[in-house]
Design an enzyme around this catalytic site. Structure first.
Site, short mmCIF file in Angstrom:
data_model
loop_
_atom_site.label_atom_id
_atom_site.label_comp_id
_atom_site.label_asym_id
_atom_site.label_seq_id
_atom_site.Cartn_x
_atom_site.Cartn_y
_atom_site.Cartn_z
CG ASP A 65 38.04 6.43 34.71
OD1 ASP A 65 39.06 6.24 35.10
OD2 ASP A 65 37.60 6.64 33.55
CG ASP A 66 32.98 7.25 37.28
OD1 ASP A 66 33.88 8.07 36.34
OD2 ASP A 66 32.06 6.54 36.62
CG HIS A 116 36.81 11.02 35.78
ND1 HIS A 116 36.81 11.07 34.18
CD2 HIS A 116 35.67 10.09 35.88
CE1 HIS A 116 35.93 10.18 33.64
NE2 HIS A 116 35.26 9.63 34.64
CG HIS A 119 30.88 11.54 35.47
ND1 HIS A 119 30.44 10.94 34.64
CD2 HIS A 119 32.26 10.69 35.63
CE1 HIS A 119 30.97 9.90 34.00
NE2 HIS A 119 32.41 9.98 34.33
CG HIS A 122 33.73 2.64 35.51
ND1 HIS A 122 33.98 2.00 34.45
CD2 HIS A 122 33.62 3.84 35.09
CE1 HIS A 122 33.78 2.88 33.51
NE2 HIS A 122 33.58 4.13 33.90
ZN LIG Z 1 33.69 8.24 34.27
#
Ligand SMILES: [Zn+2]
Length: 439
Positions: free
Chosen positions: A103-104, A153, A157, A254
């Site tokens: 993620d991210d 995503h 964020h 991540h």
């Molecule tokens: Zn995230």
């Protein structure tokens, strides 16, 4: 999704159908099994099938239909050999699968993750942030080029914005979808909520995403690599090894800046799951999402999701699905072949287009192929085509249409008519596109 695709395919068919000779001119499934998370409490996991069918689009139709088909299958009569599909299904459920998710990103760390995945010959899923896709377009492209899955995503964020108002959340979903599509050419329906859905999503969020055809994936193994900055690789591995195993694992990791330790831990994580007999796979539209249940109490106080907000997201999603299906159909289109006596002009998909039912080609290519020439008068914005010593075509201002590659394009039948050349025969189908001309 299926339905959206069907709508899109119909649109393609209608579009192709317009081209005629004349127009050339003009589960509650095993929740216990999935109950596995460190961050969320033991009781929050459920399966997406838990939610009721939604009014707009039958999202998740792919696996729901499969489940229904399985239910509808008549029980094998006594002594009857079970049919092959049943055996195949059993074999499928026996295979333990791990979905590694990052993620991210994308960030510099993503490149190292991709290198490691390539070495190990395994696929994974990247839930990217729209703003990072715009900053690192080449890494986003590499994710796709190397066969991995990409998911949305959100754009930035920022929890307060995303969960303070659904309108802002939806804006970010759309903005990120666009960034992913325009950068990679992939229209994704995979989505992961920043922070997970628990205590962030209410039923309105789930319903809206479902109606718009998104598949919301939480996780059932949290590596806890983001509980604070710089969690050591050894600790990430220990957390993963201490997590409960299940036949399907969705592992949260991540790959954003600052997650060098996650990259460092990755080879050992892969080795661990291999030793436990897991196959590695990327998430596809067919993979049933692991989802947390909506919490009784949210972290946020906000207004309920409204129907117009849902409608906006649904319309956006359907439009992008149509656009993507059309682009795919165009990319897969056959060559366009023009015949004139023994001469042939072959144009690849992308070198010709169809607008309002008329096939369009580059004016220069067409003119030079028939033996004419083009004269550009840049100062006056004029384009002239000459054939057999005569100026046969002159375009100026609004009459000049260009392709996305900057070529001046013209409808093939109308342009040839100016040259005194007629179409005698044509074939236009999904497999064959050929035009025969008078000499
Ligand atoms: Zn995230």
């Amino acid at each position: 999704m299926r339905r959206m695709l069907r709508v899109a395919i119909c649109a393609v068919m209608m579009w192709v159908g317009l081209i005629e000779l004349g127009s050339f001119a003009g589960d509650q499934s095993n929740a216990a099994m999935e109950r596995e998370t460190v961050q969320a409490s033991e009781s929050v996991l459920t399966s997406v099938a838990h939610y009721e069918a939604k009014p707009f689009l039958a999202a998740h139709a792919s696996y729901e239909t499969k489940q229904q088909l399985a239910k509808d299958k008549p029980a094998a009569a006594a002594g009857e050999k079970p049919s092959e599909p049943v055996l195949a299904e059993k074999a499928e459920t026996k295979q333990k699968t791990v979905y590694l998710t990052f993620d991210d990103g994308p960030s510099k760390n993503t490149e190292q993750v991709l290198d490691l995945l390539k070495q190990e010959d395994i696929s994974a899923t990247f839930f990217v942030l729209g703003e990072h896709v715009l900053k690192q377009p080449n890494i986003a492209k590499r994710i796709i080029a190397e066969g991995h899955a990409i998911g949305n995503h959100t754009f930035d964020h920022k929890y307060e914005r995303l969960y303070g108002s659904f309108a802002e959340f939806a804006e970010q979903v759309m903005k990120t979808d666009k960034a992913i599509y325009q950068t990679t050419g992939v229209r994704t329906i995979l989505f992961r909520a920043p922070g997970g859905t628990h205590t962030n999503f209410d039923q309105g969020y789930f319903d809206a995403m479902d109606a718009a055809g998104y598949q919301v994936h939480d996780w059932n193994v949290d590596s806890r690599d983001s509980k604070q900055q710089g969690v050591p690789a050894s600790e990430i591995l220990t957390t993963i090894q201490g997590s409960k195993l299940a036949s399907k694992l969705n592992v949260l990791l991540h790959d954003s800046a600052g997650h060098e330790e996650s990259v460092k831990a990755l080879p050992a994580i892969i080795k661990y799951y291999k030793s436990k007999g897991y196959a590695f796979a990327k998430i596809t539209d067919e993979v049933k999402p692991i989802q947390f249940k909506p919490a009784d109490k949210l972290k946020w106080s906000r207004a309920s999701v409204t129907k117009p907000e849902i409608k906006k997201l649904v319309q956006f999603s359907e439009k992008l699905a149509r656009e993507s299906a059309l682009a795919q159909a165009a990319a897969n289109a056959p060559d366009l072949i023009l015949h004139r006596g023994e001469e042939m002009l072959v144009l690849k998909a992308g070198e010709y287009g169809v607008t309002n039912g008329a096939i369009e080609v580059s004016l220069r290519k067409l003119t030079e192929w028939v033996g004419g020439s083009i004269l550009l008068d840049v100062d006056n914005g004029l384009i002239d085509a000459y054939y057999e010593g005569n100026r046969v075509l002159s375009l100026t201002g609004d009459e000049i249409h260009t392709s996305d590659k900057g070529q001046v394009i013209v409808p093939v039948r109308a342009a040839l008519h100016k040259f005194g050349i007629q179409i005698t025969k044509y074939v236009y189908s999904d497999q064959q596109r050929e035009i025969w001309l008078t000499e």
